[in-house]
Motif scaffolding. Structure first.
Motif, PDB file in Angstrom:
ATOM      1  N   SER A  20      42.626  19.482  11.462  1.00 46.02           N
ATOM      2  CA  SER A  20      44.090  19.829  12.385  1.00 46.02           C
ATOM      3  C   SER A  20      44.284  18.844  13.396  1.00 46.02           C
ATOM      4  O   SER A  20      43.243  18.351  13.738  1.00 46.02           O
ATOM      5  CB  SER A  20      43.720  21.300  13.250  1.00 46.02           C
ATOM      6  N   ASP A  21      45.288  18.452  13.797  1.00 50.27           N
ATOM      7  CA  ASP A  21      45.671  17.432  14.800  1.00 50.27           C
ATOM      8  C   ASP A  21      47.055  17.469  15.277  1.00 50.27           C
ATOM      9  O   ASP A  21      47.930  18.119  14.522  1.00 50.27           O
ATOM     10  CB  ASP A  21      45.795  16.081  13.917  1.00 50.27           C
ATOM     11  N   ASN A  22      47.154  17.282  16.447  1.00 50.98           N
ATOM     12  CA  ASN A  22      48.665  17.120  16.992  1.00 50.98           C
ATOM     13  C   ASN A  22      49.845  16.488  16.192  1.00 50.98           C
ATOM     14  O   ASN A  22      51.003  16.792  16.287  1.00 50.98           O
ATOM     15  CB  ASN A  22      48.609  16.953  18.587  1.00 50.98           C
ATOM     16  N   ILE A  23      49.189  15.549  15.655  1.00 49.71           N
ATOM     17  CA  ILE A  23      50.251  14.548  14.657  1.00 49.71           C
ATOM     18  C   ILE A  23      50.112  15.009  13.316  1.00 49.71           C
ATOM     19  O   ILE A  23      51.254  14.924  12.711  1.00 49.71           O
ATOM     20  CB  ILE A  23      49.757  13.122  14.739  1.00 49.71           C
ATOM     21  N   GLY A  24      48.979  15.586  12.892  1.00 45.33           N
ATOM     22  CA  GLY A  24      48.968  15.845  11.558  1.00 45.33           C
ATOM     23  C   GLY A  24      47.915  14.902  10.868  1.00 45.33           C
ATOM     24  O   GLY A  24      48.077  13.824  11.020  1.00 45.33           O
ATOM     25  N   ALA A  25      47.216  15.663  10.004  1.00 40.20           N
ATOM     26  CA  ALA A  25      46.146  14.598   9.208  1.00 40.20           C
ATOM     27  C   ALA A  25      46.935  14.190   8.191  1.00 40.20           C
ATOM     28  O   ALA A  25      47.648  14.742   7.490  1.00 40.20           O
ATOM     29  CB  ALA A  25      45.044  15.889   8.777  1.00 40.20           C
ATOM     30  N   THR A  26      46.545  12.893   7.850  1.00 40.35           N
ATOM     31  CA  THR A  26      47.219  11.972   6.846  1.00 40.35           C
ATOM     32  C   THR A  26      46.118  12.170   5.420  1.00 40.35           C
ATOM     33  O   THR A  26      46.566  11.718   4.326  1.00 40.35           O
ATOM     34  CB  THR A  26      47.610  10.712   7.379  1.00 40.35           C
ATOM     35  N   VAL A  27      44.835  12.033   6.020  1.00 36.50           N
ATOM     36  CA  VAL A  27      43.849  11.825   5.134  1.00 36.50           C
ATOM     37  C   VAL A  27      42.661  12.674   5.322  1.00 36.50           C
ATOM     38  O   VAL A  27      42.314  12.615   6.405  1.00 36.50           O
ATOM     39  CB  VAL A  27      43.369  10.328   5.006  1.00 36.50           C
ATOM     40  N   ILE A  28      42.192  13.149   4.395  1.00 35.69           N
ATOM     41  CA  ILE A  28      40.790  13.891   4.609  1.00 35.69           C
ATOM     42  C   ILE A  28      39.710  13.517   3.349  1.00 35.69           C
ATOM     43  O   ILE A  28      40.376  13.355   2.106  1.00 35.69           O
ATOM     44  CB  ILE A  28      41.062  15.336   4.230  1.00 35.69           C
ATOM     45  N   GLU A  29      38.742  13.177   3.747  1.00 36.64           N
ATOM     46  CA  GLU A  29      37.842  12.584   2.715  1.00 36.64           C
ATOM     47  C   GLU A  29      36.651  13.458   2.784  1.00 36.64           C
ATOM     48  O   GLU A  29      35.978  13.760   3.793  1.00 36.64           O
ATOM     49  CB  GLU A  29      37.305  11.341   2.870  1.00 36.64           C
ATOM     50  N   LEU A  30      35.991  14.080   1.600  1.00 37.23           N
ATOM     51  CA  LEU A  30      34.892  14.951   1.434  1.00 37.23           C
ATOM     52  C   LEU A  30      33.912  14.214   0.814  1.00 37.23           C
ATOM     53  O   LEU A  30      34.185  13.566  -0.329  1.00 37.23           O
ATOM     54  CB  LEU A  30      35.052  16.321   0.518  1.00 37.23           C
ATOM     55  N   TYR A  31      32.594  14.088   1.435  1.00 34.36           N
ATOM     56  CA  TYR A  31      31.295  13.408   0.972  1.00 34.36           C
ATOM     57  C   TYR A  31      30.355  14.480   0.836  1.00 34.36           C
ATOM     58  O   TYR A  31      29.971  15.237   1.624  1.00 34.36           O
ATOM     59  CB  TYR A  31      30.985  12.356   1.948  1.00 34.36           C
ATOM     60  N   ILE A  32      29.435  14.097  -0.205  1.00 32.21           N
ATOM     61  CA  ILE A  32      28.446  15.152  -0.530  1.00 32.21           C
ATOM     62  C   ILE A  32      27.277  13.797  -0.600  1.00 32.21           C
ATOM     63  O   ILE A  32      27.085  13.133  -1.593  1.00 32.21           O
ATOM     64  CB  ILE A  32      28.421  15.850  -1.744  1.00 32.21           C
ATOM     65  N   ASP A  33      26.178  13.913   0.263  1.00 34.91           N
ATOM     66  CA  ASP A  33      25.251  12.832   0.407  1.00 34.91           C
ATOM     67  C   ASP A  33      25.755  11.434   0.356  1.00 34.91           C
ATOM     68  O   ASP A  33      25.113  10.651  -0.239  1.00 34.91           O
ATOM     69  CB  ASP A  33      24.048  13.273  -0.753  1.00 34.91           C
ATOM     70  N   GLY A  34      26.622  11.272   1.038  1.00 34.23           N
ATOM     71  CA  GLY A  34      27.374   9.871   1.446  1.00 34.23           C
ATOM     72  C   GLY A  34      28.147   9.569   0.202  1.00 34.23           C
ATOM     73  O   GLY A  34      28.707   8.361   0.197  1.00 34.23           O
ATOM     74  N   VAL A  35      28.449  10.079  -0.717  1.00 33.76           N
ATOM     75  CA  VAL A  35      29.332   9.962  -1.948  1.00 33.76           C
ATOM     76  C   VAL A  35      30.704  10.598  -1.818  1.00 33.76           C
ATOM     77  O   VAL A  35      30.596  11.757  -1.642  1.00 33.76           O
ATOM     78  CB  VAL A  35      28.506  10.184  -3.153  1.00 33.76           C
ATOM     79  N   LEU A  36      31.785   9.898  -1.937  1.00 30.13           N
ATOM     80  CA  LEU A  36      32.935  10.408  -1.848  1.00 30.13           C
ATOM     81  C   LEU A  36      33.043  11.223  -3.211  1.00 30.13           C
ATOM     82  O   LEU A  36      33.033  10.744  -4.315  1.00 30.13           O
ATOM     83  CB  LEU A  36      34.064   9.292  -1.686  1.00 30.13           C
ATOM     84  N   LYS A  37      33.635  12.508  -2.777  1.00 31.72           N
ATOM     85  CA  LYS A  37      33.853  13.324  -3.837  1.00 31.72           C
ATOM     86  C   LYS A  37      35.352  13.820  -4.050  1.00 31.72           C
ATOM     87  O   LYS A  37      35.771  14.309  -5.148  1.00 31.72           O
ATOM     88  CB  LYS A  37      33.064  14.668  -3.584  1.00 31.72           C
ATOM     89  N   SER A  38      36.118  13.962  -3.186  1.00 33.21           N
ATOM     90  CA  SER A  38      37.382  14.344  -3.048  1.00 33.21           C
ATOM     91  C   SER A  38      38.025  13.789  -1.981  1.00 33.21           C
ATOM     92  O   SER A  38      37.350  13.578  -0.913  1.00 33.21           O
ATOM     93  CB  SER A  38      37.498  16.013  -2.914  1.00 33.21           C
ATOM     94  N   SER A  39      39.490  13.522  -2.174  1.00 32.97           N
ATOM     95  CA  SER A  39      40.144  12.820  -0.928  1.00 32.97           C
ATOM     96  C   SER A  39      41.817  13.341  -1.202  1.00 32.97           C
ATOM     97  O   SER A  39      42.200  13.447  -2.432  1.00 32.97           O
ATOM     98  CB  SER A  39      40.329  11.244  -1.051  1.00 32.97           C
ATOM     99  N   VAL A  40      42.375  13.783  -0.092  1.00 29.10           N
ATOM    100  CA  VAL A  40      43.755  14.326  -0.172  1.00 29.10           C
ATOM    101  C   VAL A  40      44.432  13.573   0.751  1.00 29.10           C
ATOM    102  O   VAL A  40      43.828  13.182   1.968  1.00 29.10           O
ATOM    103  CB  VAL A  40      43.847  15.877  -0.098  1.00 29.10           C
ATOM    104  N   LEU A  41      45.908  13.289   0.437  1.00 35.92           N
ATOM    105  CA  LEU A  41      46.760  12.673   1.551  1.00 35.92           C
ATOM    106  C   LEU A  41      47.761  13.879   1.735  1.00 35.92           C
ATOM    107  O   LEU A  41      48.272  14.429   1.224  1.00 35.92           O
ATOM    108  CB  LEU A  41      47.508  11.681   0.743  1.00 35.92           C
ATOM    109  N   ASN A  42      48.015  13.938   3.308  1.00 37.80           N
ATOM    110  CA  ASN A  42      48.998  14.472   3.868  1.00 37.80           C
ATOM    111  C   ASN A  42      48.833  16.097   3.628  1.00 37.80           C
ATOM    112  O   ASN A  42      49.897  16.817   3.426  1.00 37.80           O
ATOM    113  CB  ASN A  42      50.407  14.141   3.357  1.00 37.80           C
ATOM    114  N   GLN A  43      47.746  16.696   3.709  1.00 39.39           N
ATOM    115  CA  GLN A  43      47.335  18.041   3.524  1.00 39.39           C
ATOM    116  C   GLN A  43      46.446  18.296   4.661  1.00 39.39           C
ATOM    117  O   GLN A  43      45.740  17.410   4.961  1.00 39.39           O
ATOM    118  CB  GLN A  43      46.788  18.399   2.061  1.00 39.39           C
ATOM    119  N   ASN A  44      46.290  19.794   4.736  1.00 43.64           N
ATOM    120  CA  ASN A  44      45.204  19.977   5.997  1.00 43.64           C
ATOM    121  C   ASN A  44      43.990  20.691   5.449  1.00 43.64           C
ATOM    122  O   ASN A  44      43.319  21.171   6.260  1.00 43.64           O
ATOM    123  CB  ASN A  44      46.129  21.127   6.884  1.00 43.64           C
ATOM    124  N   THR A  45      43.733  21.055   4.161  1.00 42.67           N
ATOM    125  CA  THR A  45      42.787  21.422   3.359  1.00 42.67           C
ATOM    126  C   THR A  45      42.328  20.787   2.253  1.00 42.67           C
ATOM    127  O   THR A  45      42.998  20.196   1.504  1.00 42.67           O
ATOM    128  CB  THR A  45      43.208  23.014   3.070  1.00 42.67           C
TER     129      THR A  45
END
Length: 86
Positions: free
Chosen positions: A24-49
């Motif tokens: 959540s952000d007053n401007i809106g999230a542009t990127v969310i990155e999910l990591y497991i043990d330091g390895v990028l597993k998922s990334s989304v643009l312009n979504q909140n979940t």
């Protein structure tokens, strides 16, 4: 602001574990990155979940760190993490 709503910090995981992330952000999230043990597993643009299905059968026993980074349009970053046990 980044938040990992599932699994909870300190919990045990097995099988296919659903990981839920919100941003959540007053401007809106542009990127969310999910990591497991330091390895990028998922990334989304312009979504909140992110809802990610983690196959823990492929992971070693012990502790694992799930972390998330979020960025907004002003390039501000939010970070959250939980430690889980397998």
């Amino acid at each position: 602001t980044a938040s990992i709503t599932s699994p909870l910090n300190g919990s045990s995981v097995e099988g296919t574990q659903k990981i839920n992330v919100t941003a959540s952000d007053n401007i809106g999230a542009t990127v969310i990155e999910l990591y497991i043990d330091g390895v990028l597993k998922s990334s989304v643009l312009n979504q909140n979940t992110i809802a990610y299905a983690w196959n823990t059968r492929k992971e070693s026993s012990g502790t694992h760190v799930i972390s998330v980074k979020t960025y907004d349009a002003a390039n501000n970053m939010g970070i959250a993490s939980v430690t889980v046990y397998k």
